[in-house]
Design a protein around this motif. Sequence first.
Motif, PDB file in Angstrom:
ATOM      1  N   THR A 103       0.838  -1.210   0.000  1.00  0.00           N
ATOM      2  CA  THR A 103       0.000   0.000   0.000  1.00  0.00           C
ATOM      3  C   THR A 103       0.863   1.247   0.000  1.00  0.00           C
ATOM      4  O   THR A 103       0.587   2.220  -0.706  1.00  0.00           O
ATOM      5  N   ILE A 104       1.947   1.226   0.791  1.00  0.00           N
ATOM      6  CA  ILE A 104       2.862   2.370   0.832  1.00  0.00           C
ATOM      7  C   ILE A 104       3.469   2.610  -0.538  1.00  0.00           C
ATOM      8  O   ILE A 104       3.555   3.744  -1.014  1.00  0.00           O
ATOM      9  N   ARG A 105       3.882   1.521  -1.189  1.00  0.00           N
ATOM     10  CA  ARG A 105       4.473   1.649  -2.512  1.00  0.00           C
ATOM     11  C   ARG A 105       3.488   2.252  -3.507  1.00  0.00           C
ATOM     12  O   ARG A 105       3.850   3.060  -4.352  1.00  0.00           O
ATOM     13  N   GLN A 106       2.234   1.849  -3.426  1.00  0.00           N
ATOM     14  CA  GLN A 106       1.240   2.294  -4.400  1.00  0.00           C
ATOM     15  C   GLN A 106       0.747   3.713  -4.131  1.00  0.00           C
ATOM     16  O   GLN A 106       0.564   4.496  -5.052  1.00  0.00           O
ATOM     17  N   GLU A 107       0.520   4.031  -2.859  1.00  0.00           N
ATOM     18  CA  GLU A 107      -0.130   5.292  -2.524  1.00  0.00           C
ATOM     19  C   GLU A 107       0.826   6.453  -2.270  1.00  0.00           C
ATOM     20  O   GLU A 107       0.435   7.604  -2.369  1.00  0.00           O
ATOM     21  N   PHE A 108       2.083   6.163  -1.929  1.00  0.00           N
ATOM     22  CA  PHE A 108       2.986   7.234  -1.528  1.00  0.00           C
ATOM     23  C   PHE A 108       4.182   7.397  -2.464  1.00  0.00           C
ATOM     24  O   PHE A 108       5.124   8.106  -2.143  1.00  0.00           O
ATOM     25  N   HIS A 109       4.170   6.742  -3.608  1.00  0.00           N
ATOM     26  CA  HIS A 109       5.296   6.895  -4.531  1.00  0.00           C
ATOM     27  C   HIS A 109       5.154   8.182  -5.330  1.00  0.00           C
ATOM     28  O   HIS A 109       4.052   8.697  -5.528  1.00  0.00           O
ATOM     29  N   CYS A 110       6.307   8.707  -5.774  1.00  0.00           N
ATOM     30  CA  CYS A 110       6.306   9.862  -6.661  1.00  0.00           C
ATOM     31  C   CYS A 110       5.847   9.419  -8.043  1.00  0.00           C
ATOM     32  O   CYS A 110       6.330   8.409  -8.572  1.00  0.00           O
ATOM     33  N   ASN A 111       4.929  10.154  -8.633  1.00  0.00           N
ATOM     34  CA  ASN A 111       4.379   9.768  -9.930  1.00  0.00           C
ATOM     35  C   ASN A 111       5.289  10.103 -11.095  1.00  0.00           C
ATOM     36  O   ASN A 111       4.933   9.843 -12.244  1.00  0.00           O
ATOM     37  N   GLY A 132       8.956   7.417  -9.308  1.00  0.00           N
ATOM     38  CA  GLY A 132       8.568   6.140  -8.735  1.00  0.00           C
ATOM     39  C   GLY A 132       9.124   5.852  -7.362  1.00  0.00           C
ATOM     40  O   GLY A 132       8.824   4.804  -6.776  1.00  0.00           O
ATOM     41  N   THR A 133       9.948   6.749  -6.787  1.00  0.00           N
ATOM     42  CA  THR A 133      10.525   6.506  -5.467  1.00  0.00           C
ATOM     43  C   THR A 133       9.547   6.944  -4.373  1.00  0.00           C
ATOM     44  O   THR A 133       8.599   7.694  -4.627  1.00  0.00           O
ATOM     45  N   ILE A 134       9.792   6.468  -3.147  1.00  0.00           N
ATOM     46  CA  ILE A 134       9.045   6.960  -1.991  1.00  0.00           C
ATOM     47  C   ILE A 134       9.734   8.236  -1.530  1.00  0.00           C
ATOM     48  O   ILE A 134      10.913   8.211  -1.176  1.00  0.00           O
ATOM     49  N   PRO A 135       9.043   9.376  -1.540  1.00  0.00           N
ATOM     50  CA  PRO A 135       9.703  10.661  -1.298  1.00  0.00           C
ATOM     51  C   PRO A 135      10.346  10.762   0.079  1.00  0.00           C
ATOM     52  O   PRO A 135       9.895  10.172   1.057  1.00  0.00           O
ATOM     53  N   VAL A 136      11.420  11.532   0.124  1.00  0.00           N
ATOM     54  CA  VAL A 136      12.093  11.900   1.355  1.00  0.00           C
ATOM     55  C   VAL A 136      12.037  13.424   1.438  1.00  0.00           C
ATOM     56  O   VAL A 136      12.525  14.104   0.541  1.00  0.00           O
ATOM     57  N   GLY A 137      11.434  13.965   2.476  1.00  0.00           N
ATOM     58  CA  GLY A 137      11.318  15.417   2.577  1.00  0.00           C
ATOM     59  C   GLY A 137       9.949  15.898   2.095  1.00  0.00           C
ATOM     60  O   GLY A 137       8.934  15.229   2.265  1.00  0.00           O
ATOM     61  N   ARG A 138       9.929  17.057   1.461  1.00  0.00           N
ATOM     62  CA  ARG A 138       8.669  17.662   1.041  1.00  0.00           C
ATOM     63  C   ARG A 138       8.007  16.853  -0.070  1.00  0.00           C
ATOM     64  O   ARG A 138       8.682  16.288  -0.925  1.00  0.00           O
ATOM     65  N   ILE A 139       6.675  16.843  -0.016  1.00  0.00           N
ATOM     66  CA  ILE A 139       5.883  16.139  -1.025  1.00  0.00           C
ATOM     67  C   ILE A 139       4.853  17.118  -1.581  1.00  0.00           C
ATOM     68  O   ILE A 139       4.156  17.796  -0.834  1.00  0.00           O
ATOM     69  N   HIS A 160      -2.347  13.563  -7.001  1.00  0.00           N
ATOM     70  CA  HIS A 160      -1.211  12.743  -7.413  1.00  0.00           C
ATOM     71  C   HIS A 160       0.070  13.322  -6.823  1.00  0.00           C
ATOM     72  O   HIS A 160       0.372  14.501  -7.006  1.00  0.00           O
ATOM     73  N   LEU A 161       0.840  12.486  -6.129  1.00  0.00           N
ATOM     74  CA  LEU A 161       2.017  12.946  -5.403  1.00  0.00           C
ATOM     75  C   LEU A 161       3.240  13.046  -6.315  1.00  0.00           C
ATOM     76  O   LEU A 161       3.380  12.307  -7.284  1.00  0.00           O
ATOM     77  N   ILE A 162       4.125  13.974  -5.949  1.00  0.00           N
ATOM     78  CA  ILE A 162       5.382  14.145  -6.666  1.00  0.00           C
ATOM     79  C   ILE A 162       6.423  14.623  -5.658  1.00  0.00           C
ATOM     80  O   ILE A 162       6.144  15.487  -4.822  1.00  0.00           O
ATOM     81  N   CYS A 163       7.619  14.026  -5.698  1.00  0.00           N
ATOM     82  CA  CYS A 163       8.647  14.395  -4.728  1.00  0.00           C
ATOM     83  C   CYS A 163       9.197  15.789  -5.044  1.00  0.00           C
ATOM     84  O   CYS A 163       8.973  16.342  -6.125  1.00  0.00           O
ATOM     85  N   GLU A 164       9.949  16.342  -4.100  1.00  0.00           N
ATOM     86  CA  GLU A 164      10.416  17.720  -4.235  1.00  0.00           C
ATOM     87  C   GLU A 164      11.358  17.902  -5.420  1.00  0.00           C
ATOM     88  O   GLU A 164      11.287  18.888  -6.146  1.00  0.00           O
ATOM     89  N   GLY A 165      12.258  16.934  -5.619  1.00  0.00           N
ATOM     90  CA  GLY A 165      13.191  17.048  -6.735  1.00  0.00           C
ATOM     91  C   GLY A 165      12.488  17.006  -8.078  1.00  0.00           C
ATOM     92  O   GLY A 165      12.785  17.797  -8.980  1.00  0.00           O
ATOM     93  N   CYS A 166      11.539  16.065  -8.228  1.00  0.00           N
ATOM     94  CA  CYS A 166      10.804  15.961  -9.487  1.00  0.00           C
ATOM     95  C   CYS A 166       9.893  17.161  -9.694  1.00  0.00           C
ATOM     96  O   CYS A 166       9.656  17.586 -10.828  1.00  0.00           O
ATOM     97  N   HIS A 167       9.370  17.718  -8.609  1.00  0.00           N
ATOM     98  CA  HIS A 167       8.537  18.916  -8.728  1.00  0.00           C
ATOM     99  C   HIS A 167       9.347  20.065  -9.301  1.00  0.00           C
ATOM    100  O   HIS A 167       8.873  20.812 -10.173  1.00  0.00           O
ATOM    101  N   GLN A 168      10.592  20.212  -8.842  1.00  0.00           N
ATOM    102  CA  GLN A 168      11.454  21.267  -9.383  1.00  0.00           C
ATOM    103  C   GLN A 168      11.656  21.075 -10.883  1.00  0.00           C
ATOM    104  O   GLN A 168      11.565  22.028 -11.664  1.00  0.00           O
ATOM    105  N   VAL A 169      11.964  19.834 -11.284  1.00  0.00           N
ATOM    106  CA  VAL A 169      12.157  19.561 -12.702  1.00  0.00           C
ATOM    107  C   VAL A 169      10.879  19.833 -13.486  1.00  0.00           C
ATOM    108  O   VAL A 169      10.896  20.453 -14.559  1.00  0.00           O
TER     109      VAL A 169
END
Length: 382
Positions: free
Chosen positions: A73-81, A84-91, A98-107
């Motif tokens: 469930t963690i892999r499916q619901e909390f991964h960066c779209n 695909g990683t589980i974010p560390v830090g800001r989300i 739809h979630l996206i990690c901080e690094g991918c959001h910058q890109v």
Amino acid sequence: MELSESSEEEDAEDACPSKSSSGGGSGNICECTDERCCLCRLFDKGDYDDIGNVPFFGVIPTDVEGSPFLDETIRQEFHCNRCGTIPVGRIYQCHKGHLICEGCHQVQVLDKMLFQALGTCPKCSARMYRHAPNRNIIAERILSEMQMACEYCGAKMVRAALRSHFHSECQGRLVSCKYKRIGCPWYGPASEIAAHHETCEFPGKTGAELMEYLRPIQAERDARLQILAKIEDTLLRSQLTVRLLHVLPQGPIRKFPHNEFVLVNEFRTHFMKWSLLIMWQSPAADDDHPQPMGSLHFRLKIERPENSSSNLVFTYALVHGSHSEVAFLPNLCDRIEFSSNQLLGPPVMIYRHTMSHCKKLLIDRGIYARLLITRHDSRLPL
């Protein structure tokens, strides 16, 4: 779609949160106070901490009440779209959740090479605004408060405490001998450091003996500082372009080979198409350490325009981005000449660590980088 020169210059400014100082000199060129700033980390004049320079681990909770269902469930619901990683830090998230990690959001909101996809959710294409980011505080809190078991020593703690634990307390982390500065090459688990210090021969060496070890150490440090000084000069050039480059985690994409360059990113700069190639180098044949050192190398390839007859000369460096989990080794390819017979730049090492940490960075976590590149007038003497 052609990229205009003005948009490249704009991207160069947007891509880096810091502002260049107006003057030269030996001071730090970056004036910001953000500890994640790539320039602040790049121009740290201290010794390069190779052993402690590792990517984040414990991405997936390893002690979630023994429930494989919850783990999935963690892999499916909390991964960066995006990565695909589980974010560390800001989300962050789009308005559809739809979630996206901080690094991918910058890109996603800065990289103009995305063209129509710029500023959109990678999952559903909903608009995502750079100046109005939408954070998901609940997801951040859920992930940070999950119980974890350190994969190196087994200690249990909340996920938010894992990084601090690893850098200061974990008995399974790799550390160097306290006599490293005078030449001791030993490294190993923190649990073995006390026993090593009792038998380390370097405190008993004579000054003449130590000089044999100190000379190459000082030469390596001087070379590193010289490269940093040249990079600082490059940053002050008016024709500099900064390009965001993101190497997605390679695990889901391919079985990454050793000792050969693989194309991992394509981009445009200076009105030309380029490719970024990465090589995962195996340890040296004579490295008999229980945890031998591997390395990651990069090189650029240019797709030469058909209407270009003259040689093309560039100076460039690949530096870690603001959201990179590791610092890159200082590097600079100075006045590299490309031609119809020479489309590849030289291979350059950017990261060196054990094979397991190289794997974690390249295969599991991905790489955030910035390419600093400037073009020279080929009519001028090299």
